[in-house]
Scaffold this motif. Structure first.
Motif, PDB file in Angstrom:
ATOM      1  N   ASP A  70      45.510  53.678  55.263  1.00  0.00           N
ATOM      2  CA  ASP A  70      46.095  52.853  56.321  1.00  0.00           C
ATOM      3  C   ASP A  70      46.640  51.548  55.744  1.00  0.00           C
ATOM      4  N   VAL A  71      45.884  50.946  54.823  1.00  0.00           N
ATOM      5  CA  VAL A  71      46.305  49.680  54.210  1.00  0.00           C
ATOM      6  C   VAL A  71      47.596  49.866  53.425  1.00  0.00           C
ATOM      7  N   LEU A  72      47.658  50.882  52.583  1.00  0.00           N
ATOM      8  CA  LEU A  72      48.847  51.104  51.769  1.00  0.00           C
ATOM      9  C   LEU A  72      50.061  51.408  52.649  1.00  0.00           C
ATOM     10  N   ASN A  73      49.850  52.135  53.733  1.00  0.00           N
ATOM     11  CA  ASN A  73      50.943  52.461  54.652  1.00  0.00           C
ATOM     12  C   ASN A  73      51.441  51.228  55.393  1.00  0.00           C
ATOM     13  N   ALA A  74      50.538  50.272  55.643  1.00  0.00           N
ATOM     14  CA  ALA A  74      50.901  49.073  56.407  1.00  0.00           C
ATOM     15  C   ALA A  74      51.450  47.953  55.537  1.00  0.00           C
ATOM     16  N   THR A  75      51.341  48.077  54.217  1.00  0.00           N
ATOM     17  CA  THR A  75      51.720  46.993  53.301  1.00  0.00           C
ATOM     18  C   THR A  75      53.207  47.019  52.980  1.00  0.00           C
TER      19      THR A  75
ATOM     20  N   VAL B 170      55.841  43.980  44.300  1.00  0.00           N
ATOM     21  CA  VAL B 170      56.016  45.428  44.144  1.00  0.00           C
ATOM     22  C   VAL B 170      55.605  46.132  45.427  1.00  0.00           C
ATOM     23  N   ARG B 171      56.245  47.263  45.684  1.00  0.00           N
ATOM     24  CA  ARG B 171      55.804  48.109  46.790  1.00  0.00           C
ATOM     25  C   ARG B 171      54.440  48.694  46.439  1.00  0.00           C
ATOM     26  N   PRO B 172      53.629  48.998  47.417  1.00  0.00           N
ATOM     27  CA  PRO B 172      52.276  49.487  47.115  1.00  0.00           C
ATOM     28  C   PRO B 172      52.252  50.807  46.366  1.00  0.00           C
ATOM     29  N   ASP B 173      53.348  51.588  46.444  1.00  0.00           N
ATOM     30  CA  ASP B 173      53.397  52.842  45.691  1.00  0.00           C
ATOM     31  C   ASP B 173      54.176  52.697  44.380  1.00  0.00           C
ATOM     32  N   GLY B 174      54.561  51.456  44.041  1.00  0.00           N
ATOM     33  CA  GLY B 174      55.345  51.233  42.835  1.00  0.00           C
ATOM     34  C   GLY B 174      54.512  51.016  41.593  1.00  0.00           C
ATOM     35  N   LEU B 175      53.178  51.027  41.740  1.00  0.00           N
ATOM     36  CA  LEU B 175      52.288  50.733  40.628  1.00  0.00           C
ATOM     37  C   LEU B 175      50.892  51.215  41.004  1.00  0.00           C
ATOM     38  N   ASP B 176      50.143  51.696  40.008  1.00  0.00           N
ATOM     39  CA  ASP B 176      48.733  51.985  40.243  1.00  0.00           C
ATOM     40  C   ASP B 176      48.007  50.645  40.280  1.00  0.00           C
ATOM     41  N   LEU B 177      47.763  50.160  41.493  1.00  0.00           N
ATOM     42  CA  LEU B 177      47.236  48.809  41.668  1.00  0.00           C
ATOM     43  C   LEU B 177      45.854  48.621  41.056  1.00  0.00           C
ATOM     44  N   ARG B 178      45.129  49.707  40.841  1.00  0.00           N
ATOM     45  CA  ARG B 178      43.816  49.579  40.191  1.00  0.00           C
ATOM     46  C   ARG B 178      43.942  48.962  38.811  1.00  0.00           C
ATOM     47  N   TRP B 179      45.068  49.228  38.129  1.00  0.00           N
ATOM     48  CA  TRP B 179      45.229  48.806  36.740  1.00  0.00           C
ATOM     49  C   TRP B 179      46.117  47.579  36.585  1.00  0.00           C
ATOM     50  N   ALA B 180      46.465  46.932  37.705  1.00  0.00           N
ATOM     51  CA  ALA B 180      47.112  45.624  37.598  1.00  0.00           C
ATOM     52  C   ALA B 180      46.120  44.676  36.920  1.00  0.00           C
ATOM     53  N   SER B 181      46.574  43.940  35.934  1.00  0.00           N
ATOM     54  CA  SER B 181      45.656  43.115  35.142  1.00  0.00           C
ATOM     55  C   SER B 181      46.241  41.726  34.937  1.00  0.00           C
ATOM     56  N   ALA B 182      45.384  40.810  34.498  1.00  0.00           N
ATOM     57  CA  ALA B 182      45.848  39.443  34.277  1.00  0.00           C
ATOM     58  C   ALA B 182      45.019  38.758  33.202  1.00  0.00           C
ATOM     59  N   LEU B 183      45.678  37.860  32.482  1.00  0.00           N
ATOM     60  CA  LEU B 183      45.036  36.933  31.550  1.00  0.00           C
ATOM     61  C   LEU B 183      45.149  35.539  32.157  1.00  0.00           C
ATOM     62  N   LEU B 184      44.023  34.879  32.356  1.00  0.00           N
ATOM     63  CA  LEU B 184      44.004  33.557  32.985  1.00  0.00           C
ATOM     64  C   LEU B 184      43.789  32.490  31.924  1.00  0.00           C
ATOM     65  N   SER B 185      44.739  31.557  31.824  1.00  0.00           N
ATOM     66  CA  SER B 185      44.689  30.498  30.811  1.00  0.00           C
ATOM     67  C   SER B 185      44.609  29.131  31.465  1.00  0.00           C
ATOM     68  N   ARG B 186      43.913  28.233  30.792  1.00  0.00           N
ATOM     69  CA  ARG B 186      43.883  26.819  31.162  1.00  0.00           C
ATOM     70  C   ARG B 186      44.308  26.033  29.940  1.00  0.00           C
ATOM     71  N   ASN B 187      45.397  25.280  30.083  1.00  0.00           N
ATOM     72  CA  ASN B 187      45.909  24.476  28.974  1.00  0.00           C
ATOM     73  C   ASN B 187      46.126  25.328  27.723  1.00  0.00           C
ATOM     74  N   GLU B 188      46.739  26.489  27.930  1.00  0.00           N
ATOM     75  CA  GLU B 188      47.169  27.406  26.871  1.00  0.00           C
ATOM     76  C   GLU B 188      46.010  28.113  26.168  1.00  0.00           C
ATOM     77  N   THR B 189      44.814  28.038  26.719  1.00  0.00           N
ATOM     78  CA  THR B 189      43.671  28.773  26.173  1.00  0.00           C
ATOM     79  C   THR B 189      43.214  29.802  27.191  1.00  0.00           C
ATOM     80  N   ILE B 190      43.148  31.078  26.775  1.00  0.00           N
ATOM     81  CA  ILE B 190      42.708  32.132  27.689  1.00  0.00           C
ATOM     82  C   ILE B 190      41.228  31.955  27.997  1.00  0.00           C
ATOM     83  N   GLU B 191      40.908  31.859  29.287  1.00  0.00           N
ATOM     84  CA  GLU B 191      39.533  31.641  29.739  1.00  0.00           C
ATOM     85  C   GLU B 191      38.930  32.883  30.389  1.00  0.00           C
ATOM     86  N   GLU B 192      39.747  33.678  31.099  1.00  0.00           N
ATOM     87  CA  GLU B 192      39.257  34.840  31.823  1.00  0.00           C
ATOM     88  C   GLU B 192      40.305  35.947  31.774  1.00  0.00           C
ATOM     89  N   SER B 193      39.862  37.176  32.010  1.00  0.00           N
ATOM     90  CA  SER B 193      40.774  38.307  32.138  1.00  0.00           C
ATOM     91  C   SER B 193      40.108  39.348  33.023  1.00  0.00           C
TER      92      SER B 193
END
Length: 261
Positions: free
Chosen positions: A126-131, A172-195
């Motif tokens: 339902d969520v993917l259809n409504a997004t 992106v459309r909800p069917d345009g990517l496997d959203l489970r594997w969307a990932s990110a690198l989080l940096s503060r002042n050019e230093t990666i702190e979290e991922s």
């Protein structure tokens, strides 16, 4: 449970704390018999107070949906808060540090709805259809209650610590990517702190939105078309200070950045 007068008193305290950037003693310290229903009643009244002052409801946030967030906070169940129009900013914005209290950053995906959603019984399909689309986002946490010893009752009352959201990257459309594997690198002042990867949110970030629709139904509420839903963080909250530049690299989904002045 709290009386109606106590709920009104706490909501007014939180409105003032938001205006004055104050940090209050934990509610559970003062009202040990508070329930989760009390907390959502306080949050709703706090939101109504702000709307009466000119704010507009544009969405909801979901918190504590990933194991990493539950471990970081010591709280073991999800919660939700509301998003007002003055909380939404674009990537590249310079945010006033003094606008917030206990300032931290989380990495999330935001779902923008093309259709309404109402529980109970809402599913991931339902969520993917409504997004309409999904877009990278940063959440700025803003806690008006002292952090040590807080419980989910405190957090919910304080609008689930929602301060602001920074939208950016590539929608992106909800069917345009496997959203489970969307990932990110989080940096503060050019230093990666979290991922992290978005699948850490209940196995799929859309599951957070389904949880929200079903939880809102318990309070006689639903999600409207056009709402922005922050689906929950898949990294631990990262503390920031005045002068920090924050950058989240989502790979093929682009990047989101902001600076605190």
């Amino acid at each position: 449970m709290l009386t109606e007068t106590q709920i009104e008193t706490i909501a007014d305290e939180l409105v003032r704390a938001d205006r004055e950037r104050a940090v209050l003693p934990r509610l559970t310290q003062r009202y040990p018999d508070m329930t989760i229903d009390d907390s959502y009643a306080i949050q709703k009244l706090w939101s109504d107070r702000r709307i009466a002052q000119g704010a507009r409801l544009v969405g909801h946030k979901i918190g504590l949906t990933s194991k990493v967030m539950q471990v970081a906070t010591g709280i073991t169940e999800p919660d939700y808060g509301v998003i007002h129009d003055d909380m939404v900013v674009e990537s590249g914005t310079a945010l006033e540090f003094d606008r917030f209290s206990n300032v931290r950053i989380e990495v999330e995906l935001a779902f923008v709805l093309a259709k309404p959603l109402s529980g109970p019984g809402t599913t991931i399909f339902d969520v993917l259809n409504a997004t309409d689309y999904v877009v990278p986002a940063l959440e700025v946490l803003n806690s008006h209650l002292e952090m040590e010893g807080r419980t989910i009752v405190d957090t919910i009352s304080d609008n689930a610590a929602m301060g602001a959201m920074v939208l950016g990257g590539r929608p992106v459309r909800p069917d345009g990517l496997d959203l489970r594997w969307a990932s990110a690198l989080l940096s503060r002042n050019e230093t990666i702190e979290e991922s992290g990867v978005a699948g850490a949110v209940l196995g799929h970030p859309a599951m957070g939105v389904a949880w929200l629709a079903n939880k809102l139904a318990q309070h006689g509420q639903s999600l409207d078309a056009g709402e922005i839903i922050l689906a929950g963080s898949f990294t631990r909250p990262m503390w920031v200070e005045r002068g920090d530049t924050v950058h989240a690299d989502y790979g093929t989904l682009g990047a989101v950045t902001c600076r605190f002045i």
